[in-house]
Scaffold this motif. Structure first.
Motif, PDB file in Angstrom:
ATOM      1  N   CYS A 259      88.068 -18.410 -78.583  1.00 48.38           N
ATOM      2  CA  CYS A 259      88.446 -18.656 -79.983  1.00 48.38           C
ATOM      3  C   CYS A 259      87.590 -17.840 -80.943  1.00 48.38           C
ATOM      4  O   CYS A 259      88.100 -17.171 -81.843  1.00 48.38           O
ATOM      5  N   ASP A 260      86.287 -17.855 -80.745  1.00 49.06           N
ATOM      6  CA  ASP A 260      85.388 -17.093 -81.617  1.00 49.06           C
ATOM      7  C   ASP A 260      85.512 -15.598 -81.377  1.00 49.06           C
ATOM      8  O   ASP A 260      85.416 -14.787 -82.313  1.00 49.06           O
TER       9      ASP A 260
ATOM     10  N   GLY B 298      88.928 -18.343 -86.611  1.00 45.42           N
ATOM     11  CA  GLY B 298      88.554 -19.127 -87.780  1.00 45.42           C
ATOM     12  C   GLY B 298      88.147 -20.557 -87.487  1.00 45.42           C
ATOM     13  O   GLY B 298      88.268 -21.056 -86.362  1.00 45.42           O
ATOM     14  N   THR B 299      87.686 -21.230 -88.534  1.00 49.49           N
ATOM     15  CA  THR B 299      87.162 -22.584 -88.418  1.00 49.49           C
ATOM     16  C   THR B 299      88.242 -23.608 -88.120  1.00 49.49           C
ATOM     17  O   THR B 299      88.039 -24.536 -87.332  1.00 49.49           O
ATOM     18  N   ASN B 300      89.401 -23.473 -88.762  1.00 52.19           N
ATOM     19  CA  ASN B 300      90.481 -24.428 -88.527  1.00 52.19           C
ATOM     20  C   ASN B 300      90.892 -24.436 -87.052  1.00 52.19           C
ATOM     21  O   ASN B 300      91.052 -25.497 -86.445  1.00 52.19           O
TER      22      ASN B 300
ATOM     23  N   THR C 273      88.942 -30.564 -80.855  1.00 56.03           N
ATOM     24  CA  THR C 273      89.505 -31.908 -80.891  1.00 56.03           C
ATOM     25  C   THR C 273      90.446 -32.140 -79.717  1.00 56.03           C
ATOM     26  O   THR C 273      90.384 -33.165 -79.030  1.00 56.03           O
ATOM     27  N   ARG C 274      91.331 -31.172 -79.488  1.00 53.16           N
ATOM     28  CA  ARG C 274      92.270 -31.314 -78.376  1.00 53.16           C
ATOM     29  C   ARG C 274      91.569 -31.165 -77.028  1.00 53.16           C
ATOM     30  O   ARG C 274      91.990 -31.749 -76.027  1.00 53.16           O
ATOM     31  N   SER C 275      90.501 -30.390 -76.987  1.00 49.18           N
ATOM     32  CA  SER C 275      89.723 -30.256 -75.750  1.00 49.18           C
ATOM     33  C   SER C 275      89.066 -31.576 -75.382  1.00 49.18           C
ATOM     34  O   SER C 275      89.047 -31.972 -74.207  1.00 49.18           O
TER      35      SER C 275
END
Length: 305
Positions: free
Chosen positions: A175-176, A181-183, A190-192
């Motif tokens: 992701c990074d 982004g932060t969103n 959260t889903r992880s």
């Protein structure tokens, strides 16, 4: 506090860190590794607490060696390994308990990046056991002004929290690495966590444990820091590097790779939904790209949270 005799097995970064934490509390500490000339039997003789800080692939062999040494039944074994045995899907403490059925077994896990602890930065951790007294003894042995230790009666949950989050740390690195982004990072974490709880509770752990230090706490730490080896793998893959190339320059073992395989196998066997883990598995196998993995997650069928 009564001074204890501790032997830490495994002289990697985590083993050295735990040895130093105990020594700073005034305990007699011996650090042992397979490369030492001293026999293991001599290193663990008279130890009140044995700390296993070896990588997952070395747990079974070390457990066999320790059993052959015949430790006292009163000796507490502390497992500080985060991983799953690929062939059996057993956790480290399950292997240790099989080899030392008469000894109290304690799990130590939490948001504990070795380099930060070595820099004397504060953190907290959890020690969990079916033997409350053993957990309290280990808690007292390691607790300090910079290393706050809590106890738990859910060793499986504490162990799985520290293990399953490694897969999600790889996802966070991707992701990074893609600069999403932060969103996106918040949604992914959260889903992880939901995925960790889903498979962890099916395994037999308490859902509440995963909201604690060894679950959410460790997830936040390893998903946000380049000090995390699993995060480094995800970040490198997002930058277009091959897994082989990343592993060549990685310091230490990234347990998330083997853990991903075990999670997918268990999810298949019991029909558990693990979409993030499946995409990471495909990515590690070279069957997809970071961009296609993102698209696959975002375009899944809509559902209630």
């Amino acid at each position: 506090m009564t001074s204890k005799h501790l032997t830490v097995i495994g002289a990697g970064a985590w083993g050295k860190t735990l040895a130093q934490l105990a020594a700073d509390q005034g305990h007699r500490v011996k650090l042992w590794s397979r490369s030492d000339g001293e026999p293991l039997a001599e290193a663990i003789a008279g130890a009140d607490i044995l700390v296993s800080a070896v990588s997952m692939k070395g747990v079974r062999a070390i457990a066999d060696q320790v059993r052959a040494c015949g430790p006292s039944p009163s000796t507490i074994l502390v497992s500080a390994t985060k991983g799953l045995e690929p062939e059996t899907a057993l956790t480290p403490t399950q292997i240790w308990q099989d080899r030392l059925p008469n000894n109290p077994i304690v799990v130590l896990s939490g948001p504990n990046l070795s380099k930060e602890i070595q820099q004397k930065l504060p953190t907290a951790s959890v020690v969990a056991s079916r033997d409350p007294q053993a957990a309290e003894i280990v808690q007292e042995a390691f607790s300090s002004a910079l290393f706050r230790v809590y106890t738990s009666g859910d060793p499986l949950g504490v162990e799985l929290g520290g293990t399953l989050k490694n897969v999600m740390a790889i996802a966070a690195g991707v992701c990074d690495g893609l600069n999403l982004g932060t969103n996106a990072k918040a949604a992914l974490m959260t889903r992880s966590l939901a995925e960790i709880i889903r498979i962890g509770t099916h395994w037999g752990a308490s859902a509440a444990t995963f909201y604690g230090l060894s679950g959410l706490g460790d997830l936040l730490a390893t998903s946000s820091s380049p000090l995390s080896r699993n995060y480094q793998i995800g970040y490198g893959l997002a930058q277009g590097k091959s897994l082989a190339e990343i592993l060549t320059h990685l310091e230490g073992t990234a347990e998330g790779i083997n853990t991903t395989q075990v999670m997918v196998q268990r999810a298949d066997r019991y029909q558990i939904s693990v979409p993030v883990t499946r995409q990471i598995d495909c990515l590690l196998r070279g069957e997809t790209t970071p961009q296609r993995a993102l698209s696959a997650l975002m375009q899944r069928d809509t559902k209630s949270e």
